[in-house]
Design an enzyme around this catalytic site. Structure first.
Site, PDB file in Angstrom:
ATOM      1  N   GLY A   1     -22.562  11.474  42.940  1.00 27.08           N
ATOM      2  CA  GLY A   1     -21.264  12.001  43.337  1.00 27.08           C
ATOM      3  C   GLY A   1     -21.422  12.970  44.494  1.00 27.08           C
ATOM      4  O   GLY A   1     -22.530  13.458  44.764  1.00 27.08           O
ATOM      5  N   CYS A   2     -20.318  13.235  45.195  1.00 33.43           N
ATOM      6  CA  CYS A   2     -20.414  14.117  46.357  1.00 33.43           C
ATOM      7  C   CYS A   2     -20.760  15.541  45.940  1.00 33.43           C
ATOM      8  O   CYS A   2     -21.646  16.168  46.520  1.00 33.43           O
ATOM      9  CB  CYS A   2     -19.129  14.076  47.171  1.00 33.43           C
ATOM     10  SG  CYS A   2     -17.622  14.349  46.219  1.00 33.43           S
ATOM     11  N   TYR A   3     -20.081  16.064  44.907  1.00 30.21           N
ATOM     12  CA  TYR A   3     -20.378  17.421  44.468  1.00 30.21           C
ATOM     13  C   TYR A   3     -21.818  17.536  43.955  1.00 30.21           C
ATOM     14  O   TYR A   3     -22.526  18.477  44.321  1.00 30.21           O
ATOM     15  CB  TYR A   3     -19.397  17.858  43.377  1.00 30.21           C
ATOM     16  CG  TYR A   3     -17.996  18.157  43.862  1.00 30.21           C
ATOM     17  CD1 TYR A   3     -17.766  19.067  44.891  1.00 30.21           C
ATOM     18  CD2 TYR A   3     -16.890  17.565  43.268  1.00 30.21           C
ATOM     19  CE1 TYR A   3     -16.468  19.370  45.314  1.00 30.21           C
ATOM     20  CE2 TYR A   3     -15.592  17.859  43.690  1.00 30.21           C
ATOM     21  CZ  TYR A   3     -15.383  18.761  44.712  1.00 30.21           C
ATOM     22  OH  TYR A   3     -14.112  19.059  45.122  1.00 30.21           O
TER      23      TYR A   3
END
Lengths: 346, 346, 346, 346
Positions: free
Chosen positions: C150-152
């Site tokens: 995921g980006c986070y």
């Protein structure tokens, strides 16, 4: 430049937005060798300190012509007026120059004098070629001094050239809109985020300095008309849109789609769209995206052209010109080219 | 001020964002009479020339205390350090002052000295009241010198006061985000549209000047903890959000919704929300909108508070303080108050 | 894939933001041959009609596994939950897969079940490798199924890995901020320009789905701590910043600059900066830019990491993984790499 | 409405941007009593849940004419086409109506039919007054049905009326720019933050529905010319700018500044500026800010007019009309009026 030695190039005035972007493109260019960067401010700082996203780990130096002019080519990104003397010096040393300023765009120094100031190197005007490749490709190939067009003229001329050449422009109004990067890097009341954000206004009314440049080139194409040109500032970073309202002189039977398709067939950086182009469509590209429409109610022809003011409006067009001057593939080092649009435009 | 004569007020330093907004609010205030505006720049220009949207047709004048101090009240919107001497002069002439700078917020001049510079009017600190009405309402009513809180401290203290008073804060981290107007009107590289637009970054790490102000007031409430406070710049004009991460000292059984509802019952400018507040919810109001959450996984308490940094974070809170000082209705001339939220917060 | 035949690849779910960008990167990739694009909406439209700026003149097709799965590799850009069955089918046909969804990121299907839904292809979890190249480079090289992070988590793990490996994280709070593209292409109240513009708010409080992914990977590095993670929506297009507040377990004598410099020496896409990184610094790159700071007052360590959520947070990291899986140079087709920062970080 | 009982008013269609803002203005109006809000979506939600910043603690109800039409006045904020039948019903019950849709703006139902659809209540057209107070103030005072102008026509007509009345408009091109709120609340590809942000494009080319409304009113003023009108979408929330390019029919000797100063003398909501107005200058006001310029090179007259599309372009103009209809002070409840500009405009 000889044999297989890569041509060397320096950027003069690399601390500003357009000079810095030119440096970025040349730093990663597959052929040119970016040699040095000079700047009138921020000397001693590295470019990737000022502009981390450009990732050019080269220091900005104070101008020292003996060192910096020892190159095959130069891109000059100085303010209008300040560029001419430097360009003259570089030319005297046989450096081939692309000049981003307005100083060599107007063929007539008297016109330059009326809109800017007294010209400081009029003797060099004769060798200057107006650097719009879609218009002067052949001349640029042989040129030693290329005057890179202004951002507004680039978009406007690409929007209007097919009509101008056809001789059907009786009158034209250009309502232009530009992102804030067009105002340059110097902080001011106008470029303060709080002034520009959620705002929108015209400026430079009614005499913007890009007018004579546009009129000169329209006339050369056959459309000798005074234009009304009004720029606006819009709250975005990079991007420029010109909305051109043409009162046609005859030509009611012209197939506009065909006219433009033929005019730009094979052009690597002009893209024709069916619907109005958005500046987001051309962000960080050398592409000019154009749509043309006929308003049946009024007979008027409406043309939109979108560019990135820092790219096709300045830095990437400068590299496009350098590519031509040095016999390289025109697209070299400029990134994505135009998408072929299969849909015929109306 | 006597009888039914409206109290007169001058704004000192009205060319900046917060001074100008204070002038706008006072110009339309139903009771105060805005007398004069002074400025350290742009003297001779009218305020509605600099800020058309404030619509205050009053000229900015060079400081002339004999003329400008002949008022009942003054709002001083000078930079930190420059305010103290002016405030001292105004107080010597018995003008009641709300000071927007940090100069009278810290009770201990030695702390001020460590974070700012040597204090230039320490003898006036004793009469200064910290101008957070939700905390010091009664003291403000009688005060002659009110130190208007900083924008970050306003939001942070309103977010944390109920927990601090309850004695349950063991540790707290404040991640703060502010729009660009918080950086002031002076154009700079950081406030250039092209720098701030589509950007986001922390600044002032790890020592931001608002820390001692927050710690002083938290300690006064009973929470003597060193805080970690990190501000960020976000690409918007007006608005500020603090995200407070509290490690509680006990208190696992506290009903947070009830605690906050009781703490702010009847407060005209504090609004409790169930979900996280957005800065758009409080734009151009004097309202602080708060939500409080318990993270069951970690036991942590999370509190968000949103304000408009120019309004509740500066100008409208200054007027709120003036209203209290002059015995007026607290909401007078500040616009929309908090909406009563019927939903109990969790 | 055999001999010098370029490996072929299809993108499944190319109408969304991340699928479309992956298609753009693969369309121009010097080695891979982008074969087909499928989509769950907008079938029959060409990708350069939906996203003119990507300039991918390929039609979006309805899924037909017999045709579309006849490739060497696939990138799956389906929503969480919908991806698993398609990935299982592709793997059954021996297609090597990079999956952009969360479906194969969590090793324990029970944890997946708690945060998402019942897992629809748990039998494939065993072959999945977590696709963070800076952490699992060797495993990715041999993998047939890579779960793109995921980006986070990408930003958070790159920010915290050196400290986690050192065993000095006692507690950590992650305050994350993302541009609106992170919310996906489906229009909604939250992604409406008028909602997001000039706004700023937290969301997904206090249980955001990226938490278990971050905790799983921190634990694998040696930091078995529950994290507090709060995402915020900021008014920008592409970009993500995580601000990590670490309470250290010992380690007061660690030279943070040295720790990070060693941890990321030679990493082509991690960049260390002295001051806090801005999301603009990494826009449209695969770079993660990190700064680390010690707050002497509180003893806390503060780490910032900025990425482009669509690039390093999704699409370009997927291509980075494909490059590794197919034995190519890791940087192939992803653009500008990290600038070597000569300044030692503190 | 009788004696001192405040006139009661309902807003029909209060979930949209303009209906909601009208509700906010009426909720705080010193004279009107806002009775009920209806909505076609979000029924049962409170308005301050949808729009916290409006702070109107009233529930949105499903339409029930027997209950909702029991008022003195109604504001109808329905989509074009859907409004006409509701307006007819309200009028049948003797409710005085301000209609925000286009349904009663065009006097000729055949023209309406060509640009919209078949008119559903043509019998009510005869009593409709076009609600531009600066033009039809007296007729509005006595009207029972006021057709609130479109946002673009409001700005365009205020920009051009003095020239039209003078009979000097030979031809006119209107290049209009609007913020995204003009596209309404329904989420769509076009209003998605990621589409609109950092973008700029024309739309509705070459036939926008506001054209007949503008031509009808220009003709009524004496300028029977077909106009070219092209709207553009700009990345901001609220605000609209029209740039009008007039080819004059004679009139080279007219003192434009004087013409406009006389035309708008005493108008509480028209403001004349020397330089081009910015939309920020009129944000959240009922003010139209205008500047007029002569381009000596081409003889053309250029007029700019800026409004807030949700305020003067819709909601606050509706309240201005209600004020007139009920014999109140025109400025009541609409906020800041125009600043008197002492500078004579050129």
């Amino acid at each position: 430049m000889g044999g297989s030695v890569p041509p060397s190039v320096s950027v003069f005035g690399a601390a500003g937005f357009t000079g810095a972007l030119t440096a970025r493109l040349l730093h990663r260019h597959p052929v040119f060798e970016l040699r040095t960067l000079t700047a009138r401010s921020d000397q001693g700082r590295r470019l990737d300190d000022l502009y981390p996203h450009h990732r050019v780990p080269i220091e900005l130096e104070e101008l020292d012509l003996d060192r910096h002019a020892d190159v095959d080519a130069a891109v000059v990104a100085y303010p209008h007026g300040a560029a001419a003397p430097l360009v003259a010096e570089l030319r005297a040393r046989d450096v081939r120059v692309v000049d981003l300023s307005a100083d060599f765009r107007l063929r007539d120094p008297a016109v330059y004098g009326r809109w800017y100031r007294e010209h400081l190197a009029p003797e060099r005007l004769v060798e200057a070629v107006y650097g719009l490749p879609e218009r002067y490709r052949e001349q640029i190939r042989g040129a030693d001094l290329v005057a890179n067009p202004g951002c507004y003229p680039t978009a406007t001329l690409l929007a209007l050239a097919p009509l101008a050449r056809e001789g059907v422009i009786a009158d034209v109004i250009v309502d232009a809109k530009s992102g804030v990067s067009g105002a340059g890097r110097t902080p001011s009341e106008k470029t303060h985020f709080v002034s520009a954000d959620e705002n929108l206004n015209a400026y430079g009314v009614p005499r913007h300095r890009h007018i004579p440049e546009i009129e000169q080139e329209l006339a050369a194409l056959g459309a000798e008309v005074p234009i009304t040109f009004v720029p606006h500032l819009v709250p975005l970073d990079q991007g420029e849109l010109v909305s051109c309202y043409v009162t046609p002189a005859g030509g009611a039977d012209i197939d506009l789609g065909e006219l433009y398709a033929e005019a730009y067939a094979g052009e690597p950086f002009v893209e024709l769209a069916e619907g109005p182009p958005g500046v987001r469509d051309v962000r960080e590209t050398n592409i000019c995206r154009i749509s043309v429409h006929r308003d049946e109610r009024t007979g008027r022809v409406i043309v939109f052209a979108a560019i990135d003011n820092l790219w096709k409006g300045a830095a990437s067009q400068a590299v496009q010109n350098l590519n031509l001057m040095f016999g390289l593939r025109e697209e070299e080092g400029i990134g994505i080219g135009a998408s072929r649009q299969p849909e015929a435009i109306r």
